[in-house]
Design a protein around this motif. Structure first.
Motif, PDB file in Angstrom:
ATOM      1  N   ALA A 138      31.567  10.839  47.808  1.00  0.00           N
ATOM      2  CA  ALA A 138      31.494  10.437  46.417  1.00  0.00           C
ATOM      3  C   ALA A 138      33.038  10.860  45.698  1.00  0.00           C
ATOM      4  N   THR A 139      33.559  11.770  46.241  1.00  0.00           N
ATOM      5  CA  THR A 139      34.824  12.194  45.429  1.00  0.00           C
ATOM      6  C   THR A 139      36.147  11.440  45.945  1.00  0.00           C
ATOM      7  N   SER A 180      42.614  14.583  42.929  1.00  0.00           N
ATOM      8  CA  SER A 180      41.140  14.736  43.546  1.00  0.00           C
ATOM      9  C   SER A 180      40.799  13.869  44.473  1.00  0.00           C
ATOM     10  N   ALA A 181      41.794  12.355  44.652  1.00  0.00           N
ATOM     11  CA  ALA A 181      40.998  11.503  45.680  1.00  0.00           C
ATOM     12  C   ALA A 181      41.754  12.293  47.023  1.00  0.00           C
ATOM     13  N   VAL A 182      43.125  12.726  46.979  1.00  0.00           N
ATOM     14  CA  VAL A 182      43.550  13.438  48.313  1.00  0.00           C
ATOM     15  C   VAL A 182      42.645  14.710  48.804  1.00  0.00           C
ATOM     16  N   GLU A 214      24.707   4.017  47.147  1.00  0.00           N
ATOM     17  CA  GLU A 214      24.913   4.672  45.735  1.00  0.00           C
ATOM     18  C   GLU A 214      26.168   4.288  45.199  1.00  0.00           C
ATOM     19  N   LEU A 215      27.164   4.499  45.800  1.00  0.00           N
ATOM     20  CA  LEU A 215      28.599   4.186  45.264  1.00  0.00           C
ATOM     21  C   LEU A 215      28.713   2.506  44.853  1.00  0.00           C
ATOM     22  N   GLY A 216      27.956   1.884  45.605  1.00  0.00           N
ATOM     23  CA  GLY A 216      28.207   0.270  45.260  1.00  0.00           C
ATOM     24  C   GLY A 216      29.581  -0.102  45.932  1.00  0.00           C
ATOM     25  N   GLY A 257      36.873  21.248  44.447  1.00  0.00           N
ATOM     26  CA  GLY A 257      38.140  21.177  43.711  1.00  0.00           C
ATOM     27  C   GLY A 257      38.201  19.700  43.336  1.00  0.00           C
ATOM     28  N   SER A 258      37.906  19.025  44.258  1.00  0.00           N
ATOM     29  CA  SER A 258      38.218  17.399  43.907  1.00  0.00           C
ATOM     30  C   SER A 258      37.294  17.065  42.523  1.00  0.00           C
ATOM     31  N   ILE A 259      36.341  17.483  42.595  1.00  0.00           N
ATOM     32  CA  ILE A 259      35.355  17.339  41.216  1.00  0.00           C
ATOM     33  C   ILE A 259      36.198  17.881  40.160  1.00  0.00           C
ATOM     34  N   LEU A 260      36.845  19.360  40.092  1.00  0.00           N
ATOM     35  CA  LEU A 260      37.283  19.730  39.094  1.00  0.00           C
ATOM     36  C   LEU A 260      38.525  18.835  38.419  1.00  0.00           C
ATOM     37  N   TRP A 261      39.605  18.380  39.776  1.00  0.00           N
ATOM     38  CA  TRP A 261      40.674  17.559  39.226  1.00  0.00           C
ATOM     39  C   TRP A 261      40.046  16.275  38.646  1.00  0.00           C
TER      40      TRP A 261
END
Lengths: 477, 95
Positions: B50-51, B60-62, A55-57, A107-111
């Motif tokens: 995905a993130t 966000s990547a870390v 999906e990410l390609g 958290g990662s999504i929020l950032w």
């Protein structure tokens, strides 16, 4: 949406993965099919990961590959090296990592979507109220699971005391922190006006979640661990589900819900086995006032040598072995099986009685005895074996205490009143192998030890069992 | 809100499926079930992958990479340890 790969094939692959998870779990409910079920679930996971990568390609795979390799190596080493007696803490630790991962993803999504682009506006305006709400729930549930599981791990590992640690006024304190985290979460989702304030709210929320996990698990003592581990297991599933809501990924929602449901059922089974409610486990904390007033003075306790115990065992036609947490601590499962086999060879009928909450996690004793090669058709559940004790010549209690305490049935004022127990006192002779007369986890006296048909054999479980094996052998010679 | 509603439907139905399947489990398998289910909860790995795609050292990547490590420990460790336990249950029905 016109691209058939992303609009049709990818969702179908996720659906296939979810179906495989369900078949896998179904397999885990039967001894014959369990191994296949587990492998099916692992296959489903692999399929899910591969589907995500498709999906990410074409993206930068270096970080992903590095993370996958590091996690696999750590997980594999831990899983292959762990002793079976240390299984409860291993399961708790893995569980914590799963919960922690869910919180980190949210958290990662929020950032990625708000803080780093510097988007103005609240999370609910930018992501939608649903994603914003589930992001906050994912962070707080995931953080609670992570720290709660770590505390459970440390308690089971013996790094911090297994006895309940009771902080005065902790119910008020816990409620305040719970309320604070809800307020903080709602602020994060609906009111934080700038990316900077949102970032701070997310960090505070994560910290509050971690604190809550510690506060709620710290007061819980060793014997309640089966309940709390099941419950944390359920929470890690819920956290994954919430992450699924944030990402709009149905596979995460389904898998998380399955785990949440299975954890809840186990929690319920454990609570019934202790005649307590989940709330009672969380809020009572055994070993407090009621237990302190209870007399721990013993009279009429008779201590016997392994030699004398061996003579009783040698002449018994039916023997029931009752394992408890002490068996796990002493790593005595192999010696117990050796003794059982020896007595069986001499013509006795040997069975093992398993109380649902014996040990520190659901099914703990079953795993240990399976490791020691005891055939599982020799293990009997409480309800199946309780009527049999009347016709049993000798019962050997190894490192169990509260689960064989008759006070649960006879003394309505006892803290464990109403808890179903193994009725070992009905047997001809009850031999109790115990290190000392110290009370069990519930901190109460065990009247069984004073009965006329009870023989106390004091010492380390493994050492005593080994001596019993030697004595029975020499009696036979 | 359409996606949320669909998600809720899926969530609630999956919980019922979970209840239906798990209520039949024998106590002998409680531990393997728990650790197997535990490994499944590592499905959040899919979310973390995905993130973590940007390959930069942004927050966000870390966070995403740490999430991958955590979730993979959960998944790989959980399935392997369950496999080990179940290996002990099998192959000795009657002795």
């Amino acid at each position: 949406m016109s691209d058939p790969l992303s609009s049709v094939i990818i969702p179908l692959l996720y659906l296939l993965s979810a179906v495989l998870f369900i078949f896998g779990l179904k397999g885990l409910t039967g001894v014959r099919t369990a191994q296949r079920g587990n492998r099916l679930a692992a296959l489903a996971m692999l399929l899910a990961v591969v589907t995500t990568l498709i999906e990410l390609g074409v993206v930068d795979y270096r970080w992903i590959a590095g993370g996958l390799i590091a996690g696999s190596v750590i997980g594999a080493i831990a899983a292959l090296k762990v002793e079976m007696t240390a299984m409860p803490q291993m399961v708790a630790l893995f569980n914590g990592f799963g919960g922690g991962a869910s919180a980190l993803v949210a958290g990662s999504i929020l950032w990625a979507r708000i803080v780093e682009p510097g988007s103005a506006g609240t999370a609910s305006a930018l992501l939608g109220a649903d994603s914003a709400t589930t992001a906050f729930l994912s962070i707080v549930i995931g953080a609670v699971t992570f720290s709660g599981s770590l505390i459970a791990f440390l308690k089971l590992q013996g790094t911090i005391g297994g006895q309940p640690t009771l902080i005065p006024g902790r119910h008020v304190v816990n409620s305040l922190f719970l309320a604070a985290s809800l307020v903080c979460g709602v602020y994060l989702a609906f009111f934080a006006p700038t990316p900077g304030e949102l970032a701070i709210a997310a960090l505070v929320l994560g910290a509050l979640g971690l604190l809550l996990g510690v506060l709620y698990v710290i007061p819980i003592g060793g014997a309640d661990m089966p309940v709390i581990i099941s419950f944390l297991n359920s929470l890690s599933g819920l956290a994954a589900s919430m992450t699924g809501f944030v990402l709009g990924n149905n596979l995460l929602i389904i898998s998380g819900a399955l785990v949440g449901a299975s954890g809840l059922i186990l929690t319920q089974i454990m609570c019934v086995a202790m005649n307590r409610s989940l709330g009672n486990v969380f809020f009572s904390g055994f070993g407090g006032e009621t237990a302190a007033s209870d007399s721990r003075e013993y009279s009429n306790v008779r201590s016997y040598s392994p030699e004398e115990a061996a003579m009783v065992l040698e002449s018994a036609e039916s023997v029931v072995i009752v394992p408890g947490y002490g068996l796990a601590v002493a790593q005595a499962q192999h010696t117990a099986r050796e003794l059982g086999d020896l007595l069986e060879k001499r013509g006795a009928k040997v069975s093992y009685a398993i109380h649902p909450v014996a040990g520190r996690m659901p099914g703990h004793m079953n795993v240990l005895l399976a490791e020691a090669d005891v055939a599982y058709d020799k293990l009997f559940e409480m309800d199946a074996i309780n009527p049999e004790f009347k016709t049993t010549d000798a019962v050997l209690v190894v490192g169990a205490n509260d689960v064989v305490n008759p006070a649960a049935e006879t003394d309505p004022a006892s803290p464990i009143a109403g808890m179903p127990v193994l009725k070992v006192y009905n047997a001809g002779t009850v031999m109790v192998i115990k290190r000392s007369l110290s009370p069990g986890f519930a901190g109460i006296k065990n009247g069984l030890f004073e009965n006329d048909n009870t023989m106390m054999v004091f010492g380390d479980a493994k050492k005593i069992l080994q001596e019993l094996v030697n004595e029975v052998k020499s009696l036979a010679a | 809100m359409g996606a949320l509603l669909v998600g809720l439907y899926v969530f609630v139905l999956a919980i019922f499926v979970g209840f239906e399947i798990i209520t039949k489990i024998p106590p002998t398998l409680h531990t393997p079930l728990m650790s197997g289910a535990n490994a499944i909860s590592g499905i959040t790995l899919v979310g973390s992958i995905a993130t973590a795609t940007r390959g930069e050292t942004t927050v966000s990547a870390v966070l995403g990479v740490i999430a991958i490590i955590f979730a993979t420990i959960n998944v790989v460790g959980g399935f392997l340890v369950t496999n080990r336990m179940l290996g002990m249950f099998g192959g000795k029905r009657k002795r």
